[in-house]
Motif scaffolding. Structure first.
Motif, short mmCIF file in Angstrom:
data_model
loop_
_atom_site.label_atom_id
_atom_site.label_comp_id
_atom_site.label_asym_id
_atom_site.label_seq_id
_atom_site.Cartn_x
_atom_site.Cartn_y
_atom_site.Cartn_z
N ALA A 128 -22.14 49.90 3.32
CA ALA A 128 -23.00 50.91 4.10
C ALA A 128 -22.70 50.91 5.60
O ALA A 128 -22.19 49.82 6.15
CB ALA A 128 -24.40 50.69 3.77
N ILE A 129 -22.64 52.00 6.18
CA ILE A 129 -22.50 52.08 7.59
C ILE A 129 -23.92 52.85 8.09
O ILE A 129 -24.16 54.00 7.43
CB ILE A 129 -21.44 53.01 8.04
CG1 ILE A 129 -20.05 52.02 7.53
CG2 ILE A 129 -21.34 53.08 9.53
CD1 ILE A 129 -18.99 52.91 7.65
N ILE A 130 -24.54 52.48 9.09
CA ILE A 130 -25.69 53.10 9.65
C ILE A 130 -25.28 53.76 10.98
O ILE A 130 -24.87 52.92 11.56
CB ILE A 130 -26.84 52.16 9.88
CG1 ILE A 130 -27.15 51.35 8.50
CG2 ILE A 130 -28.16 52.95 10.44
CD1 ILE A 130 -28.13 50.35 8.57
N GLU A 141 -16.41 62.87 12.15
CA GLU A 141 -14.96 61.95 11.99
C GLU A 141 -15.08 60.67 11.09
O GLU A 141 -14.36 60.36 10.38
CB GLU A 141 -14.73 61.34 13.29
CG GLU A 141 -14.14 62.72 14.21
CD GLU A 141 -13.01 63.70 13.89
OE1 GLU A 141 -12.23 62.97 13.28
OE2 GLU A 141 -13.19 64.64 14.27
N LEU A 142 -16.29 59.98 11.21
CA LEU A 142 -16.61 58.82 10.36
C LEU A 142 -16.54 59.37 8.95
O LEU A 142 -16.10 58.49 8.04
CB LEU A 142 -17.95 58.19 10.77
CG LEU A 142 -18.32 56.90 9.79
CD1 LEU A 142 -17.33 55.71 9.84
CD2 LEU A 142 -19.81 56.52 10.11
N VAL A 151 -17.81 53.81 0.85
CA VAL A 151 -18.65 53.28 1.76
C VAL A 151 -19.91 54.52 1.72
O VAL A 151 -19.42 55.71 2.12
CB VAL A 151 -18.07 53.01 2.81
CG1 VAL A 151 -19.22 52.64 4.06
CG2 VAL A 151 -17.08 51.60 2.83
N LYS A 152 -20.94 54.13 1.92
CA LYS A 152 -22.13 55.04 2.09
C LYS A 152 -22.55 55.22 3.65
O LYS A 152 -22.53 54.01 4.28
CB LYS A 152 -23.52 54.64 1.34
CG LYS A 152 -23.26 55.05 -0.32
CD LYS A 152 -24.46 54.57 -0.86
CE LYS A 152 -24.42 54.92 -2.45
NZ LYS A 152 -23.75 54.17 -3.30
N PRO A 235 -11.94 49.80 11.78
CA PRO A 235 -12.65 48.56 11.60
C PRO A 235 -14.26 48.62 11.16
O PRO A 235 -14.67 47.78 10.68
CB PRO A 235 -12.69 48.16 13.34
CG PRO A 235 -12.05 49.34 14.16
CD PRO A 235 -11.67 50.28 12.99
N VAL A 236 -14.82 49.65 11.41
CA VAL A 236 -16.32 49.92 10.80
C VAL A 236 -16.30 50.06 9.48
O VAL A 236 -17.00 49.32 8.68
CB VAL A 236 -16.82 51.24 11.62
CG1 VAL A 236 -18.44 51.22 11.18
CG2 VAL A 236 -16.28 51.58 12.96
N ILE A 237 -15.23 50.75 8.90
CA ILE A 237 -15.37 50.94 7.41
C ILE A 237 -14.86 49.30 6.75
O ILE A 237 -15.46 48.98 5.77
CB ILE A 237 -14.24 52.14 7.08
CG1 ILE A 237 -14.94 53.47 7.46
CG2 ILE A 237 -14.01 51.98 5.40
CD1 ILE A 237 -13.86 54.52 7.36
N GLU A 238 -13.98 48.97 7.46
CA GLU A 238 -13.63 47.65 6.72
C GLU A 238 -14.65 46.48 6.87
O GLU A 238 -15.04 45.80 5.86
CB GLU A 238 -12.20 47.23 7.68
CG GLU A 238 -11.04 47.61 7.44
CD GLU A 238 -10.76 47.83 5.80
OE1 GLU A 238 -10.65 46.71 5.31
OE2 GLU A 238 -10.43 48.97 5.51
N LYS A 239 -15.59 46.63 7.99
CA LYS A 239 -16.56 45.53 8.18
C LYS A 239 -17.51 46.02 7.21
O LYS A 239 -18.04 45.07 6.68
CB LYS A 239 -17.14 45.89 9.71
CG LYS A 239 -18.50 45.09 9.81
CD LYS A 239 -18.17 43.49 9.76
CE LYS A 239 -17.51 42.87 10.99
NZ LYS A 239 -17.22 41.48 10.71
#
Ligand code: FSO
Ligand code: SF4
Length: 432
Positions: A128-130, A141-142, A151-152, A235-239
């Motif tokens: 997940a990404i918040i 874009e994200l 990824v949610k 980098p956000v998606i990979e994290k």
């Protein structure tokens, strides 16, 4: 009143080389100093919205010109004139009106006009990404880059209204909302093993537990976080993937995304219900939330609003009460979330439409505005409402600190602004 009436240290004449705190060595008095501060705060708020409008490719030279002029008026030995500084506050309200309108039009052009959306509140299983803040372009874009990754993406705080925009809601990755107003983030982010993206103001200096999974966007920079350049969210998606994912928790539902068209499509029905006395009054209750315990005023206020009234809301202040089930009045929802703080423009456009519908002046409408302020965007919005001539607003529970007695007297005498007291007494004052 505070211990010092003013504080200014912007020139070398300042008292003891430290600061003018009672009256300026230059002759500037406390009221003009506070009005200049207020102007600078409003300019900051306008600039944030202006920045996001420019990101979407729109700008207004008149607004840019105003921002320069207003800043210049706060320079040493330029403007000591209280009425003109109040007028500049109202002009700031006008500039902010233009910017919010421009930003809203750009949002609608890019993402469609919001339609009501029921949003899952709470974590679901998986990486997940918040996303927190106000920047819809960053979210878009994200979401594009998350397609097919598994990824949610969750909204947080002022991002919640994104779910109402058709061109954002269409992305499968947009999974739901987590948390409430901006200030819950230290605990929320520490508790949820997700990557986090802070897109605008209202991102807090992170705790060590999550600093290495916090990312911010260009001008937004906090210690320990990584700054994303050029909308490259790799980098956000990979994290998010590396962290493994969230554990599912019990979810609830929130409704957001009431655009002007949706509400106006109900206009004939609303008119009938108002004329037959089934809708007594509209309340616009919102603004910016703070952790101050006094902010519980807003939940209590909404809970005590009689059942024949409609509650419109916007900005992060809505999280004080948007979990309440207020039901409906013959199909018209009693709780209508208009969106982010900048969507105050929607509330204004709606008020204008109601004026036409009922052939009334703005201040004769059965509409009461109850606003909280936290930071400088809210100051800009307050001046926009004053510029439009809206009177009889309630503001609180904490008044802007730049208000001294002189300024408050002007706000009360010219605009009948009322500092909030307690929900029961305020409702009595409003409803009789
Ligand atoms: Fe709230 Fe922050 Fe948006 Fe403000 S998240 S506090 S004044 O930015 O405007 O509603
Ligand atoms: Fe003092 Fe005036 Fe200089 Fe401000 S501008 S520091 S009030 S002398």
């Amino acid at each position: 009143m505070s211990d010092f009436d003013m504080f200014c240290y912007q020139c070398s004449q300042t008292v003891r080389g430290e600061g003018c705190t009672v009256k300026g060595v230059c002759g500037k008095d406390a009221t003009s100093a506070r009005l200049q501060d207020n102007l600078i705060f409003a300019i900051k708020g306008i600039s944030a919205y202006n920045y996001h409008a420019k990101e979407l490719g729109v700008s207004d030279p008149e607004v840019d010109e105003f921002l320069t002029k207003a800043l210049y008026s706060t320079l040493t030995n330029v403007n000591f004139d209280i009425p003109s500084l109040i007028q500049l506050g109202l002009d700031a309200g006008e500039a902010n009106f233009k910017v919010m309108k421009m930003l809203k039009e750009a949002h609608i052009e890019k993402y469609g006009e919001p339609v009501p959306a029921v949003v899952k509140q709470g974590a679901q299983e998986g990486p997940a990404i918040i996303v927190t803040g106000h920047d819809l372009k960053a979210l878009e874009e994200l979401l594009k880059q998350c397609e097919g990754t598994g990824v949610k993406v969750y909204t947080h705080s002022e991002m919640l209204p994104a779910h109402g925009y058709p061109e954002l809601a269409k992305y499968e990755a947009l999974a739901g909302n987590i948390g409430k107003a901006w200030f819950d983030q230290k605990k929320l982010f520490a508790d949820h093993k997700a990557a986090i993206l802070g897109t605008t103001n209202c991102v807090l200096i992170p705790k060590d537990e999550y600093a290495d999974r916090l990312f911010t966007m260009d001008i937004v920079k906090v210690p320990g976080a990584t700054v994303i350049e050029d909308y490259d969210f790799t980098p956000v998606i990979e994290k998010a993937k590396e962290l493994g994912g969230l554990t599912a928790e019990e979810t609830t539902e929130l409704t957001t995304g009431f655009g002007l068209s949706t509400i106006l499509s109900l206009a004939p029905q609303i008119k009938e219900l108002v004329l037959s006395g089934k809708i007594r009054r509209f309340f616009l209750v919102g603004g910016c939330d703070t952790p101050n315990p006094k902010m519980s005023y807003y939940r209590e206020f909404v809970e005590q609003i009689p059942e024949d009234c409609i509650v419109l809301t916007l900005a992060c202040g809505k999280f004080r009460f948007n979990d309440l089930d207020l039901g409906d009045i013959e199909g018209i929802p009693r709780l209508i979330d208009l969106g982010q703080c900048n969507d105050a423009i929607v509330a204004i456009e709606l008020a204008v439409a109601l004026c036409d519908l009922f052939e009334m002046e703005l201040n004769d409408l059965p509409l009461t505005i109850v606003l909280s302020w936290m930071e400088q965007k809210a100051a800009a919005i307050l001046w926009t409402l004053l510029y439009l001539g809206k009177t009889d607003m309630f503001l609180g529970p904490v008044l802007p600190a730049w208000c001294n007695e002189d300024i408050l007297n002007v706000l009360v005498s010219q605009f009948n602004l009322t500092p909030t007291s307690n929900p029961k007494d305020d409702l009595k004052k409003i409803l009789g």
